[in-house]
Enzyme design. Structure first.
Site, PDB file in Angstrom:
ATOM      1  CG  HIS A   1     -55.912 -71.085   9.733  1.00  0.00           C
ATOM      2  ND1 HIS A   1     -57.217 -69.893  10.109  1.00  0.00           N
ATOM      3  CD2 HIS A   1     -55.954 -70.378   8.539  1.00  0.00           C
ATOM      4  CE1 HIS A   1     -57.974 -69.380   9.091  1.00  0.00           C
ATOM      5  NE2 HIS A   1     -57.652 -69.275   8.267  1.00  0.00           N
TER       6      HIS A   1
ATOM      7  NE  ARG B   1     -64.909 -71.722   6.086  1.00  0.00           N
ATOM      8  CZ  ARG B   1     -63.304 -71.114   5.854  1.00  0.00           C
ATOM      9  NH1 ARG B   1     -63.136 -70.632   7.101  1.00  0.00           N
ATOM     10  NH2 ARG B   1     -63.000 -71.546   5.170  1.00  0.00           N
TER      11      ARG B   1
ATOM     12  NE  ARG C   1     -53.007 -72.836   2.863  1.00  0.00           N
ATOM     13  CZ  ARG C   1     -54.318 -73.003   2.936  1.00  0.00           C
ATOM     14  NH1 ARG C   1     -54.350 -71.856   1.893  1.00  0.00           N
ATOM     15  NH2 ARG C   1     -55.056 -72.300   3.979  1.00  0.00           N
TER      16      ARG C   1
ATOM     17  N   GLY D   1     -55.372 -60.188   8.124  1.00  0.00           N
ATOM     18  CA  GLY D   1     -56.251 -58.743   7.709  1.00  0.00           C
ATOM     19  C   GLY D   1     -56.857 -58.810   8.125  1.00  0.00           C
ATOM     20  CB  ILE D   2     -59.483 -58.353  11.176  1.00  0.00           C
ATOM     21  CG1 ILE D   2     -60.693 -58.220  10.138  1.00  0.00           C
ATOM     22  CG2 ILE D   2     -60.164 -57.684  12.591  1.00  0.00           C
ATOM     23  CD1 ILE D   2     -61.331 -59.656   9.984  1.00  0.00           C
TER      24      ILE D   2
ATOM     25  CD  GLU E   1     -51.295 -58.998   9.097  1.00  0.00           C
ATOM     26  OE1 GLU E   1     -51.043 -58.737   8.440  1.00  0.00           O
ATOM     27  OE2 GLU E   1     -51.217 -60.286   9.297  1.00  0.00           O
TER      28      GLU E   1
ATOM     29  N   GLY F   1     -58.271 -63.180  10.412  1.00  0.00           N
ATOM     30  CA  GLY F   1     -58.777 -62.951   8.414  1.00  0.00           C
ATOM     31  C   GLY F   1     -60.204 -63.337   7.972  1.00  0.00           C
ATOM     32  CG  ASN F   2     -62.538 -64.234   4.314  1.00  0.00           C
ATOM     33  OD1 ASN F   2     -64.094 -63.578   4.677  1.00  0.00           O
ATOM     34  ND2 ASN F   2     -63.218 -63.644   2.474  1.00  0.00           N
TER      35      ASN F   2
ATOM     36  CE  LYS G   1     -53.759 -65.935  -2.193  1.00  0.00           C
ATOM     37  NZ  LYS G   1     -54.455 -66.321  -0.946  1.00  0.00           N
TER      38      LYS G   1
ATOM     39  CD  GLU H   1     -50.686 -68.578   6.176  1.00  0.00           C
ATOM     40  OE1 GLU H   1     -51.397 -67.895   5.939  1.00  0.00           O
ATOM     41  OE2 GLU H   1     -51.978 -69.971   6.482  1.00  0.00           O
TER      42      GLU H   1
ATOM     43  CG  ASN I   1     -51.908 -70.695  -0.727  1.00  0.00           C
ATOM     44  OD1 ASN I   1     -52.303 -72.537  -1.378  1.00  0.00           O
ATOM     45  ND2 ASN I   1     -52.149 -70.088   0.550  1.00  0.00           N
TER      46      ASN I   1
END
Ligand code: ADP
Length: 402
Positions: free
Chosen positions: A180, A241, A91, A331-332, A334, A210-211, A14, A385, A7
């Site tokens: 996503h 955003r 990705r 993130g949020i 989970e 997530g973010n 990553k 992912e 990625n």
């Protein structure tokens, strides 16, 4: 078959390596601050010790070289010879209208990716650099492209068209693409498996929080609507955003504050969302802490987030003609039980009986957050992912070998 998943972002790469015999993760890592002072690589062999090496990384090719060295390292590596890696899955953020699934990257595909740079000027170039560097360093194996947009290629035209003069769609391909997609695809498939039904017969709303935040309405296994649009700016409130706003605010702000189009774009992408509303942070953890202390801007940021989430859930249930499952991820989704609770409370009319006891206990693990009697199942499914990219890569390589 060992598969490397890449990625590649503007200043970071990553990576993960899977043994696809049984889908085990062998190693993962991060190359950071490419082209910036303080660059480094962090490599973690699964079950082993994490190592960090601070070294000059001027470009993506050097980054890829370093991660290959780490994979081959006598002490911390997970392969003895580079030939053990049979394929690389990349990705790619924007597949435009061309790609409705993952593909073997050929010269023609590279041309199409370059054509899509206009649609994703921030994301596609670093994706392309990653592919080029990998192709150069691992020239004899297949490279596979997995697109963030592909899962949403099934959106019907009435969901992806904006009510603008039609010529802008023809001239500039201005339409909803959605992002996503690999995450929405993974968690909707897992949700069906956990429920024990075929995805073909389910109406699922996936909430990737997530973010970046996006939701998808997944009907009979296909994405039929999603919150992100022409760019990832539309839809839900995100870390920085704005998500949905009245488009007239853009020109109003430009006039009032004497801003250029770039400046407004920057404000909407980088200075809005949870950060802009709260004035505290783009990180939900910081905002929850401040809300608990009675900070009114933290409260409003969270309430705007939750309100909009509920609005979309209602809308997506309506367009699917019902709802079988609601899936929280990223993130949020989970980790933040308070957001999950606030989003689900009040949705009893849809058939959701939320299980607060389970919700308070679980974090970043698969779980059913609704009561056994609940008609609509609420699930927590950590996204993966990278595994999805590795699976697509294996599937395409298997087909090539036949
Ligand atoms: P990205 O979109 O960058 O991959 P992530 O999926 O890592 O982002 O999600 C980042 C978000 O998840 C941040 O808002 C962060 O606050 C939130 N998050 C992570 N852990 C927790 C936690 N324990 N509680 C609340 N929020 C969390």
């Amino acid at each position: 078959m060992k598969v490397l998943v890449i990625n590649s972002g503007s200043s970071s790469i990553k990576y993960q390596v899977f043994d696809m015999k049984d889908e085990t993760l062998l190693a993962k890592g991060l190359v950071e601050r490419i082209g910036i002072e303080g660059s480094k690589i962090t490599h973690t062999p699964i079950g082993g010790e994490k190592i960090t090496k601070e070294v000059s990384i001027p470009d993506h090719k050097v980054g890829i070289k370093l991660l290959i060295e780490a994979l081959l390292d006598d002490e911390h590596g997970v392969i003895k010879d580079l030939s053990e890696i049979k394929a690389v899955g990349h990705r790619v953020v924007h597949g435009g209208e061309k790609f409705s699934g993952s593909v073997l990257i050929t010269d023609e595909v590279m041309v199409a990716l370059r054509e899509n740079i206009e649609l994703a000027p921030l994301h596609n170039p670093p994706n392309i650099w990653g592919i080029e560097a990998c192709q150069e360093l691992m020239p004899n194996i297949p490279h596979i492209g997995v697109f963030d947009t592909a899962f949403h290629a099934t959106l019907p035209d009435y969901a992806y068209m904006y009510a603008l003069p039609y010529e802008y769609y023809e001239k500039y391909k201005i339409r909803r693409y959605g992002f996503h997609g690999t995450s929405h695809r993974y968690v909707s498939q897992r949700a069906a498996e956990i429920i024990g039904k075929s995805i073909e017969e389910l109406k699922i709303i996936t909430l990737h929080m997530g973010n970046g935040v996006s939701f998808a309405a997944v009907k009979n296994g296909k994405s039929i609507e999603t919150t992100m649009g022409f760019t990832p700016l539309e839809g839900m409130v995100m870390g920085t955003r704005s998500g949905d706003i009245d488009p007239a605010i853009v020109t109003y702000l430009m006039d009032k504050e004497n801003l250029t189009s770039k400046e407004v774009y920057n404000i909407l992408n980088k200075k809005s969302g949870l950060l802009g509303l709260s004035g505290i942070s783009n990180d939900m953890r910081d905002i929850q802490k401040e809300k608990a202390k009675g900070n009114s801007r933290a409260r409003i940021a969270i309430e705007v987030f939750v309100h909009r989430a509920k609005k979309y859930i209602g809308a997506y249930a309506a367009i699917m003609g019902g709802l079988d499952a609601l899936v929280f991820t990223a993130g949020i989704g989970e980790n933040d039980e308070l957001i999950r609770r606030d989003v689900c409370h009040g949705l009893e009319f849809l058939g959701i009986e939320f299980n607060d006891d389970v919700n308070n206990r679980v974090r970043a693990e698969e779980a059913i957050l609704s009561k056994p009697s609940s008609r609509v199942k609420v699930l927590l499914v950590p996204t993966n992912e990278e595994l999805m990219i590795a699976r697509d890569t294996k599937e395409i390589v298997d087909r090539l070998d036949k």
